[in-house]
Write a protein that holds these residues in place. Structure first.
Motif, PDB file in Angstrom:
ATOM      1  N   VAL A   1      26.328  35.084  52.517  1.00 24.82           N
ATOM      2  CA  VAL A   1      26.061  35.668  53.834  1.00 24.82           C
ATOM      3  C   VAL A   1      25.629  34.529  54.747  1.00 24.82           C
ATOM      4  O   VAL A   1      24.737  33.754  54.390  1.00 24.82           O
ATOM      5  N   ALA A   2      26.261  34.413  55.896  1.00 19.65           N
ATOM      6  CA  ALA A   2      25.927  33.346  56.839  1.00 19.65           C
ATOM      7  C   ALA A   2      25.571  33.954  58.188  1.00 19.65           C
ATOM      8  O   ALA A   2      26.261  34.844  58.693  1.00 19.65           O
ATOM      9  N   LEU A   3      24.493  33.450  58.748  1.00 21.57           N
ATOM     10  CA  LEU A   3      24.009  33.872  60.057  1.00 21.57           C
ATOM     11  C   LEU A   3      24.357  32.779  61.050  1.00 21.57           C
ATOM     12  O   LEU A   3      24.118  31.593  60.790  1.00 21.57           O
ATOM     13  N   MET A   4      24.938  33.158  62.180  1.00 21.35           N
ATOM     14  CA  MET A   4      25.399  32.163  63.140  1.00 21.35           C
ATOM     15  C   MET A   4      24.951  32.562  64.545  1.00 21.35           C
ATOM     16  O   MET A   4      25.141  33.704  64.966  1.00 21.35           O
ATOM     17  N   LEU A   5      24.346  31.606  65.252  1.00 24.32           N
ATOM     18  CA  LEU A   5      23.937  31.804  66.642  1.00 24.32           C
ATOM     19  C   LEU A   5      24.696  30.803  67.490  1.00 24.32           C
ATOM     20  O   LEU A   5      24.553  29.590  67.304  1.00 24.32           O
TER      21      LEU A   5
ATOM     22  N   PHE B   1      35.821  37.316  54.340  1.00 22.41           N
ATOM     23  CA  PHE B   1      34.623  37.712  55.057  1.00 22.41           C
ATOM     24  C   PHE B   1      34.817  38.931  55.957  1.00 22.41           C
ATOM     25  O   PHE B   1      35.850  39.083  56.610  1.00 22.41           O
ATOM     26  N   PHE B   2      33.792  39.773  55.990  1.00 25.96           N
ATOM     27  CA  PHE B   2      33.575  40.743  57.051  1.00 25.96           C
ATOM     28  C   PHE B   2      32.539  40.138  58.005  1.00 25.96           C
ATOM     29  O   PHE B   2      31.657  39.386  57.584  1.00 25.96           O
ATOM     30  N   ASN B   3      32.646  40.487  59.291  1.00 31.36           N
ATOM     31  CA  ASN B   3      31.739  39.924  60.297  1.00 31.36           C
ATOM     32  C   ASN B   3      31.207  41.016  61.210  1.00 31.36           C
ATOM     33  O   ASN B   3      31.930  41.964  61.539  1.00 31.36           O
ATOM     34  N   ILE B   4      29.963  40.867  61.638  1.00 29.62           N
ATOM     35  CA  ILE B   4      29.475  41.659  62.764  1.00 29.62           C
ATOM     36  C   ILE B   4      29.243  40.712  63.926  1.00 29.62           C
ATOM     37  O   ILE B   4      28.966  39.522  63.740  1.00 29.62           O
ATOM     38  N   PHE B   5      29.381  41.240  65.138  1.00 27.41           N
ATOM     39  CA  PHE B   5      29.245  40.445  66.356  1.00 27.41           C
ATOM     40  C   PHE B   5      28.300  41.169  67.301  1.00 27.41           C
ATOM     41  O   PHE B   5      28.452  42.377  67.541  1.00 27.41           O
ATOM     42  N   LEU B   6      27.342  40.409  67.852  1.00 29.68           N
ATOM     43  CA  LEU B   6      26.354  41.003  68.740  1.00 29.68           C
ATOM     44  C   LEU B   6      26.021  40.017  69.855  1.00 29.68           C
ATOM     45  O   LEU B   6      25.455  38.952  69.585  1.00 29.68           O
ATOM     46  N   PRO B   7      26.377  40.300  71.112  1.00 31.05           N
ATOM     47  CA  PRO B   7      25.967  39.417  72.204  1.00 31.05           C
ATOM     48  C   PRO B   7      24.449  39.449  72.360  1.00 31.05           C
ATOM     49  O   PRO B   7      23.832  40.516  72.313  1.00 31.05           O
ATOM     50  N   VAL B   8      23.856  38.278  72.516  1.00 27.40           N
ATOM     51  CA  VAL B   8      22.417  38.189  72.760  1.00 27.40           C
ATOM     52  C   VAL B   8      22.154  38.094  74.261  1.00 27.40           C
ATOM     53  O   VAL B   8      21.183  38.638  74.772  1.00 27.40           O
ATOM     54  N   SER B   9      23.025  37.390  74.968  1.00 31.20           N
ATOM     55  CA  SER B   9      22.965  37.367  76.431  1.00 31.20           C
ATOM     56  C   SER B   9      24.368  37.646  76.958  1.00 31.20           C
ATOM     57  O   SER B   9      25.358  37.490  76.244  1.00 31.20           O
ATOM     58  N   GLY B  10      24.459  38.067  78.193  1.00 35.56           N
ATOM     59  CA  GLY B  10      25.756  38.358  78.782  1.00 35.56           C
ATOM     60  C   GLY B  10      26.430  39.583  78.199  1.00 35.56           C
ATOM     61  O   GLY B  10      27.661  39.680  78.181  1.00 35.56           O
TER      62      GLY B  10
ATOM     63  N   ALA C   1      28.030  32.864  77.400  1.00 31.57           N
ATOM     64  CA  ALA C   1      27.263  33.852  76.658  1.00 31.57           C
ATOM     65  C   ALA C   1      26.650  33.232  75.414  1.00 31.57           C
ATOM     66  O   ALA C   1      27.102  32.203  74.910  1.00 31.57           O
ATOM     67  N   THR C   2      25.612  33.883  74.927  1.00 25.49           N
ATOM     68  CA  THR C   2      25.013  33.557  73.629  1.00 25.49           C
ATOM     69  C   THR C   2      25.202  34.763  72.734  1.00 25.49           C
ATOM     70  O   THR C   2      25.024  35.905  73.174  1.00 25.49           O
ATOM     71  N   TRP C   3      25.583  34.537  71.476  1.00 29.03           N
ATOM     72  CA  TRP C   3      25.891  35.641  70.589  1.00 29.03           C
ATOM     73  C   TRP C   3      25.386  35.359  69.182  1.00 29.03           C
ATOM     74  O   TRP C   3      25.100  34.217  68.805  1.00 29.03           O
ATOM     75  N   LEU C   4      25.285  36.435  68.438  1.00 32.20           N
ATOM     76  CA  LEU C   4      24.844  36.381  67.045  1.00 32.20           C
ATOM     77  C   LEU C   4      25.916  37.012  66.179  1.00 32.20           C
ATOM     78  O   LEU C   4      26.445  38.074  66.521  1.00 32.20           O
ATOM     79  N   THR C   5      26.274  36.355  65.078  1.00 30.85           N
ATOM     80  CA  THR C   5      27.188  36.956  64.116  1.00 30.85           C
ATOM     81  C   THR C   5      26.596  36.841  62.720  1.00 30.85           C
ATOM     82  O   THR C   5      25.797  35.944  62.430  1.00 30.85           O
ATOM     83  N   VAL C   6      27.003  37.773  61.859  1.00 29.54           N
ATOM     84  CA  VAL C   6      26.681  37.697  60.443  1.00 29.54           C
ATOM     85  C   VAL C   6      28.001  37.807  59.692  1.00 29.54           C
ATOM     86  O   VAL C   6      28.727  38.801  59.838  1.00 29.54           O
ATOM     87  N   ALA C   7      28.340  36.771  58.928  1.00 31.08           N
ATOM     88  CA  ALA C   7      29.540  36.774  58.090  1.00 31.08           C
ATOM     89  C   ALA C   7      29.120  37.098  56.663  1.00 31.08           C
ATOM     90  O   ALA C   7      28.241  36.438  56.104  1.00 31.08           O
ATOM     91  N   MET C   8      29.740  38.140  56.085  1.00 33.71           N
ATOM     92  CA  MET C   8      29.363  38.611  54.747  1.00 33.71           C
ATOM     93  C   MET C   8      30.575  38.572  53.836  1.00 33.71           C
ATOM     94  O   MET C   8      31.655  39.052  54.204  1.00 33.71           O
TER      95      MET C   8
END
Length: 312
Positions: A43-47, A64-73, A106-113
């Motif tokens: 599992v990898a966390l990416m900012l 990998f499956f990924n989730i994507f979440l904008p932190v800004s914008g 934009a700034t975003w957060l993803t988690v690759a699993m």
């Protein structure tokens, strides 16, 4: 922790974890590109912090499956035609194309699993897992506030930077990995399948996929809107609708940006003796003054300057 500061988007693009794709700049670069990665062994966390308004077209890597979440914008970010807000979260499956349109940096957060860990989690929680999500990308309404997920991510980044020995031993990594996956799926599930934001127009996705495949296959040949219509067996109006929905711009503008980025790549790999005129001729450019202005507005230099300073 991997921590990367890039002057340009190329290096940033190649360092992304769990996905593979390409950026088109929607606007001139305004700041540097920054990437932080915490790898928890499966599992990898990416900012990521982008340096310009962008359009990113990519696919999830097979593992990998990924989730994507904008932190800004958030309000200026659109994924596969769905505009984000503070409640939405993106889900990307392996080997399926997705498009992220951010009109501002934009700034975003993803988690690759890893697939193995996702399937294991699904088996343990089969009474609450929606197995249909294993086969499709979606943008859904989060079932709980996304703030705890963001705070958990920041805690992991902080510990990984300041006391990595506390995090990177097998027992600690397993605990952190488990907590992070639990938080991801409890934020994502259960899905409201009746919500129109998780419906997919398969024909529109086919049209977009075939249009982009045409561009990739022709490499240096100029491509026009009529070529996209012929390749996708769709009307000009339909192609325009698809591009505006999924890519946030008209086909004409996308083709212009695609050509600019292709010319930039060709300049960077130019052989001795090649000129801007010879390179641009391969892409059907006839108005070199207009091209120079466009190139300057997106990349901050003239094509001739780029050729003179290219890596050798």
């Amino acid at each position: 922790m991997s921590k990367l500061i890039c002057a340009e988007f190329d290096e940033f693009e190649e360092a992304l974890y769990g996905v593979q794709g390409h950026y088109l700049l929607r606007s001139r670069q305004q700041r540097d590109w920054r990437l932080r990665v915490v790898d928890l062994n499966g599992v990898a966390l990416m900012l990521g912090r982008e340096g310009a308004g962008t359009l990113y077209s990519g696919v999830g890597l097979p593992e990998f499956f990924n989730i994507f979440l904008p932190v800004s914008g958030r309000e200026t970010t659109v994924v596969d035609g769905q505009r984000f807000d503070h409640r939405r979260i993106g889900w990307m499956v392996p080997d399926v194309m997705f498009h992220i349109d951010a009109s501002r940096p934009a700034t975003w957060l993803t988690v690759a699993m890893s697939c193995d860990l996702v399937l294991r989690w699904a088996g343990i929680h089969e009474d609450e897992f929606d197995f249909s999500i294993l086969a499709r990308n979606l943008v859904g309404v989060a079932q709980m506030d996304v703030t705890p997920l963001v705070w958990l991510a920041h805690r992991l980044f902080h510990i990984d930077e300041h006391s990595p020995e506390d995090l990177h031993n097998p027992v600690a990594e397993h605990a952190a990995r488990t907590e992070l996956m639990d938080m991801v799926f409890h934020t994502l599930l259960p899905l409201d399948v009746s919500n129109p934001t998780v419906r997919h127009c398969l024909d529109h996705r086919r049209i977009l996929r075939e249009a982009l495949e045409l561009l990739a296959s022709l490499e240096e040949a100029p491509v026009y809107l009529e070529d996209l219509c012929a390749a996708t067996h769709a009307s000009e109006r339909t192609v325009r609708t698809v591009f505006n929905r999924y890519l946030g711009m008209s086909p004409h503008r996308y083709l212009m940006l695609y050509r600019l980025h292709a010319i930039r790549s060709a300049i960077r790999r130019a052989q001795p003796g090649e000129t801007i005129t010879s390179i641009c001729a391969r892409y059907g450019v006839w108005d070199f003054g207009r091209l120079a202005r466009q190139y300057m507005s997106y990349f901050g230099e003239l094509p001739s300057q780029a050729l003179a300073s290219r890596p050798r």
